[in-house]
Design an enzyme around this catalytic site. Structure first.
Site, mmCIF file in Angstrom:
data_model
loop_
_atom_site.group_PDB
_atom_site.id
_atom_site.type_symbol
_atom_site.label_atom_id
_atom_site.label_comp_id
_atom_site.label_asym_id
_atom_site.label_seq_id
_atom_site.Cartn_x
_atom_site.Cartn_y
_atom_site.Cartn_z
ATOM 1 N N LEU A 32 0.861 -1.175 0.000
ATOM 2 C CA LEU A 32 0.000 0.000 0.000
ATOM 3 C C LEU A 32 0.900 1.228 0.000
ATOM 4 O O LEU A 32 1.913 1.259 0.705
ATOM 5 C CB LEU A 32 -0.891 0.033 1.246
ATOM 6 C CG LEU A 32 -2.135 -0.858 1.266
ATOM 7 C CD1 LEU A 32 -2.796 -0.781 2.641
ATOM 8 C CD2 LEU A 32 -3.124 -0.455 0.178
ATOM 9 N N ASP A 33 0.525 2.252 -0.764
ATOM 10 C CA ASP A 33 1.268 3.507 -0.741
ATOM 11 C C ASP A 33 1.237 4.102 0.663
ATOM 12 O O ASP A 33 0.290 3.867 1.424
ATOM 13 C CB ASP A 33 0.656 4.510 -1.719
ATOM 14 C CG ASP A 33 0.823 4.088 -3.170
ATOM 15 O OD1 ASP A 33 1.755 3.321 -3.457
ATOM 16 O OD2 ASP A 33 0.010 4.527 -4.009
ATOM 17 N N PRO A 34 2.242 4.889 1.026
ATOM 18 C CA PRO A 34 2.225 5.528 2.357
ATOM 19 C C PRO A 34 0.950 6.315 2.630
ATOM 20 O O PRO A 34 0.458 6.340 3.763
ATOM 21 C CB PRO A 34 3.455 6.449 2.306
ATOM 22 C CG PRO A 34 4.388 5.747 1.372
ATOM 23 C CD PRO A 34 3.502 5.151 0.307
ATOM 24 N N MET A 35 0.390 6.958 1.609
ATOM 25 C CA MET A 35 -0.833 7.734 1.788
ATOM 26 C C MET A 35 -2.022 6.846 2.146
ATOM 27 O O MET A 35 -2.953 7.272 2.843
ATOM 28 C CB MET A 35 -1.147 8.500 0.498
ATOM 29 C CG MET A 35 -2.378 9.391 0.571
ATOM 30 S SD MET A 35 -2.906 9.982 -1.064
ATOM 31 C CE MET A 35 -3.900 8.597 -1.617
ATOM 32 N N ALA A 36 -2.003 5.616 1.673
ATOM 33 C CA ALA A 36 -3.156 4.725 1.808
ATOM 34 C C ALA A 36 -3.223 4.085 3.186
ATOM 35 O O ALA A 36 -2.221 3.928 3.884
ATOM 36 C CB ALA A 36 -3.103 3.644 0.732
#
Length: 323
Positions: free
Chosen positions: A40-44
């Site tokens: 998962l992306d850091p933002m997610a």
């Protein structure tokens, strides 16, 4: 619990990488043998499926499963990364945003549903000539990725709202009503809350980008939460900050039973499979993989059954503690 094996469902918070989540779990589990099935992306935020010790062997079968996400797409600006963390490429006028009708949004979402060809986001982990695409972009190189076939089985519009003076792309905030010096006083965006079910390898950021482009106003992702991977749901996941690993670990047998059909072995069959031998079954349908369980319920291994003959795909240690 360094010798314990199992599958762990974790609810990742925003601001950390999937590798960070694995690292923290290693410390809590007291073992270096921890892996994950799909970043998962850091933002997610949302569901990460982790494997502990020998159960990392199950992750191969989890990576390719279909997934479900809840997301917010912001129409009115596009970014380098196709999400809020990237620098802005362009911004639509208020008049252009006002011209986007609900009917047009629904129609373009429909075009992005089903079996589609999708060009992944340029700032991604896809390798180009042996190097990650995001590394090439950051080095100033132009990257062109090939389209790939993906399946978006559901792309549901849950709600819409106008956002005046919203945060500009490239700012680190989840507050859709905050202001930024990069926005003018009359900046307007249209936020779409959506639910997406899709095949592995689908980029939700790319869906946001393509939807915005189709509507002529640009688009990017401002929020993303993974809620399901195959049979595993985020509602059953542990809080990464407070979890006690042993309290949330799924045994290899329970995890395998959620993923595959099961077959019960007798004591001799369990021994034979452990030794890598083929096993004959009467009146058993062909299937692969099949989770083979010992009389006590332990996961012995995964089989492929063809014409009544079970052949081992992968076996699991007999001396490892299970959850």
């Amino acid at each position: 619990m360094s010798g314990t094996s199992g599958i762990l469902l974790v609810d990742k918070t925003a601001g950390i990488t999937s590798h960070d989540a694995v690292s923290r779990t290693r410390k809590r589990a007291g073992t270096k043998k921890v892996g994950h099935a799909g970043t998962l992306d850091p933002m997610a935020t949302g569901l990460l499926v982790l494997g502990i010790n020998s159960s990392t062997r199950l992750l191969t079968y989890v990576v390719g499963l279909d997934k479900e996400y809840l997301a917010t797409i912001r129409l009115g600006a596009s970014t380098v990364t196709d999400d809020r963390e990237g620098d802005r490429l362009d911004q639509a006028s208020t008049e252009d945003i006002d011209a986007v009708t609900p009917e047009a949004v629904v129609a373009e979402i429909a075009k992005l549903t089903g079996a589609i060809e999708q060009v992944p986001s340029t700032v991604s982990a896809i390798k180009v000539d042996g190097k990650r695409a995001y590394a090439l972009v950051r080095a100033g190189e132009t990257v062109e990725l090939r389209s790939r076939a993906v399946t978006v089985s559901a792309f549901e519009l849950l709600g819409t709202r106008r956002v005046a003076g919203g945060a500009a792309p490239g700012t680190d905030t989840t507050d859709s009503t905050s202001t930024s010096t990069a926005d003018t006083a009359d900046t307007t965006y249209l936020d779409l809350d959506v639910r997406v079910e899709c095949s592995s390898g689908t980029y939700i950021r790319a869906l946001a980008r393509d939807l915005g482009a189709a509507l002529g106003v640009g688009g990017h992702l401002t929020a993303l939460r993974r809620t399901r991977i195959g049979p595993f749901r985020v509602e059953d996941a542990a809080d990464l900050a407070t979890m006690v690993v042993a309290d949330h670990l799924l045994s290899p047998a329970d995890a395998a039973a959620a993923l595959f059909p099961t077959i019960a072995l007798d004591a001799q069959q369990a021994i034979d499979l452990t030794h890598g031998k083929r096993i004959r079954f009467a009146d058993t349908a062909d299937a692969a993989p099949v989770a083979a369980l010992a009389p006590g319920g332990r996961l012995v291994g995964l089989l492929t059954i063809d014409s009544g003959v079970g052949r081992p795909l992968v076996n699991f240690p007999t001396d490892e503690v299970t959850a």
